[in-house]
Design a protein around this motif. Structure first.
Motif, PDB file in Angstrom:
ATOM      1  N   ALA A  24      -2.204  -3.952   8.484  1.00  0.00           N
ATOM      2  CA  ALA A  24      -1.430  -3.638   7.863  1.00  0.00           C
ATOM      3  C   ALA A  24       0.382  -3.586   8.129  1.00  0.00           C
ATOM      4  O   ALA A  24       0.703  -4.359   7.020  1.00  0.00           O
ATOM      5  CB  ALA A  24      -1.470  -2.248   7.681  1.00  0.00           C
TER       6      ALA A  24
ATOM      7  N   HIS B  81      -0.725   6.338   8.984  1.00  0.00           N
ATOM      8  CA  HIS B  81      -1.090   6.037   7.413  1.00  0.00           C
ATOM      9  C   HIS B  81      -1.320   4.872   6.988  1.00  0.00           C
ATOM     10  O   HIS B  81      -1.074   5.311   5.424  1.00  0.00           O
ATOM     11  CB  HIS B  81       0.189   7.397   7.164  1.00  0.00           C
ATOM     12  N   LEU B  82      -1.289   3.436   7.566  1.00  0.00           N
ATOM     13  CA  LEU B  82      -2.019   2.527   6.627  1.00  0.00           C
ATOM     14  C   LEU B  82      -3.069   2.808   6.875  1.00  0.00           C
ATOM     15  O   LEU B  82      -3.746   2.736   8.199  1.00  0.00           O
ATOM     16  CB  LEU B  82      -1.589   1.211   7.328  1.00  0.00           C
ATOM     17  N   SER B  83      -4.279   1.927   5.771  1.00  0.00           N
ATOM     18  CA  SER B  83      -5.342   2.015   5.969  1.00  0.00           C
ATOM     19  C   SER B  83      -5.901   0.579   6.911  1.00  0.00           C
ATOM     20  O   SER B  83      -6.953   0.671   7.679  1.00  0.00           O
ATOM     21  CB  SER B  83      -6.371   1.716   4.827  1.00  0.00           C
ATOM     22  N   GLY B  84      -4.944   0.121   7.146  1.00  0.00           N
ATOM     23  CA  GLY B  84      -4.692  -1.135   8.039  1.00  0.00           C
ATOM     24  C   GLY B  84      -4.752  -1.076   9.559  1.00  0.00           C
ATOM     25  O   GLY B  84      -4.514  -2.235  10.313  1.00  0.00           O
TER      26      GLY B  84
ATOM     27  N   GLU C  12       0.464  -1.511   0.270  1.00  0.00           N
ATOM     28  CA  GLU C  12       0.320   0.412   0.288  1.00  0.00           C
ATOM     29  C   GLU C  12       0.655   1.772   0.029  1.00  0.00           C
ATOM     30  O   GLU C  12       2.157   1.152   0.917  1.00  0.00           O
ATOM     31  CB  GLU C  12      -0.865  -0.297   1.644  1.00  0.00           C
TER      32      GLU C  12
ATOM     33  N   PHE D 185       1.862   4.871   1.206  1.00  0.00           N
ATOM     34  CA  PHE D 185       2.303   5.976   1.887  1.00  0.00           C
ATOM     35  C   PHE D 185       3.666   6.613   1.738  1.00  0.00           C
ATOM     36  O   PHE D 185       4.107   5.960   1.302  1.00  0.00           O
ATOM     37  CB  PHE D 185       1.949   4.789   2.834  1.00  0.00           C
TER      38      PHE D 185
END
Length: 339
Positions: free
Chosen positions: A226, A219-222, A189, A191
């Protein structure tokens, strides 16, 4: 799952607001380095490599009831790998704990017939029983009682004996990755962090970038989950570089790798140079495709009655993993959870 607010407050729980950016070390790099070092290279250049390896710190592990029962006929080897945040004394005091917490925790299972390795990652906030300290995050065991308590905690939780343990603090990441000339990582992902842009896809990272990549979560969606995936991607990249032909064929590169790793490494006193040679020789044909990365079963994010953010356990899922570890049947287990 029961209401998360029903969970009791954990001893020494840390509020997310009080966490600093801490490293999450790549645990498999330890096994990868040891396995790679344990092959033909060690036989030819044992003296210089052994001298570098002796710079590590060692601890003794007492064998007791937490070691569990082994299946007759052998059940492979289990190695606990920990990455430590090694917080400062000031940070530790403000958070009500001492020492360091394990920001990465993986159990490596090597089947009795060798040839493969199953790496099971545990969420750092997994909320389980810490012997002598009640319920708390699994990563607090290292702070409360060092490697012996961390080992006992995982043995109790998995109901399987641990043969060896290795810990490295994240200060060793930069030197290790740089000694390998950097690594090619599959970034899941995109970032940006610390002035570096990480773009989804394969990206070459130096030591400083690899450290930043492994530490990021906000800063990670998970979030933390994540970050665990990013750690595994970095592990794969390091392992592939370590077991690549040019690394294994270069005594200088192997010496530099061990030299960079050892000062940041703590192992049980049974993980001697001779034990590493034996481990390496029995797994000398290990390749990247033989490394299987799995996540330990867990429940949903939850909140304790004291407001601490934790991850609930999944006992049904863990029972399946416990059986697979005990019966040395991780191959079938991995297939089942993949379906």
């Amino acid at each position: 799952m029961s209401d998360p607010t029903d969970l009791p407050e954990g001893t020494g729980a840390v509020s997310p607001r009080r966490r600093r950016w801490r490293g999450v070390l790549i645990a498999l790099l330890i096994v990868a380095a040891l396995v790679a070092t344990g092959g033909i290279i060690v036989g030819r250049y044992m003296h210089s490599l052994d001298s570098a390896y002796q710079k590590r710190t060692t601890v003794s592990l007492d064998k007791g009831s937490s070691d569990g029962d082994r299946k007759a006929g052998g059940s492979g080897q289990n190695i606990l790998l920990l990455g430590s945040d090694k917080r400062s004394a000031q940070d530790a005091g403000s958070e009500g704990v001492s020492g360091q917490r394990s920001d990465a925790m993986m159990l490596v299972h090597i089947p009795a017939d060798g040839g493969e390795a199953y790496i099971v990652s545990f969420p750092r906030d997994l909320y389980i029983d810490i012997p002598g300290h009640g319920k708390d995050r699994i990563n607090s065991a290292l702070a409360y009682g060092g490697l012996p308590l961390a080992v006992t905690t995982v043995e109790n939780y998995t109901k399987t004996p641990i043969d060896h343990v290795a810990l490295i603090d994240f200060d060793g990441i930069e030197g290790l990755v740089d000694s390998l000339g950097g690594v090619d990582v599959n970034v899941p992902e995109s970032f940006e962090r610390g002035g570096t842009t990480f773009t989804a896809g394969t990206q070459h990272l130096n030591g400083k970038e690899a450290l930043t990549f492994s530490r990021e979560r906000k800063h990670l969606s998970g979030g933390d989950f994540a970050r665990n995936q990013n750690q595994q991607q970095l592990l794969k990249a390091v392992a592939m570089k370590l077991i690549s032909g040019d690394t294994l064929s270069s005594p200088g590169k192997m010496r530099d790798t061990v030299t960079a790793l050892s000062p940041y490494l703590t192992t049980d006193d049974g993980l001697t140079s001779q034990a590493i040679v034996k481990l390496g020789l029995s797994n000398r044909n290990l390749r990247g495709s033989d490394l299987h990365f799995l996540a330990a079963p867990h429940g949903d994010p939850a909140t304790t009655s004291g407001g601490a953010s934790v991850v609930a356990s999944d006992e049904k899922g863990m029972d399946a993993l416990r059986t697979a570890l005990k019966e040395d049947n991780m191959e079938e287990y991995a297939k089942q959870i993949a379906d």
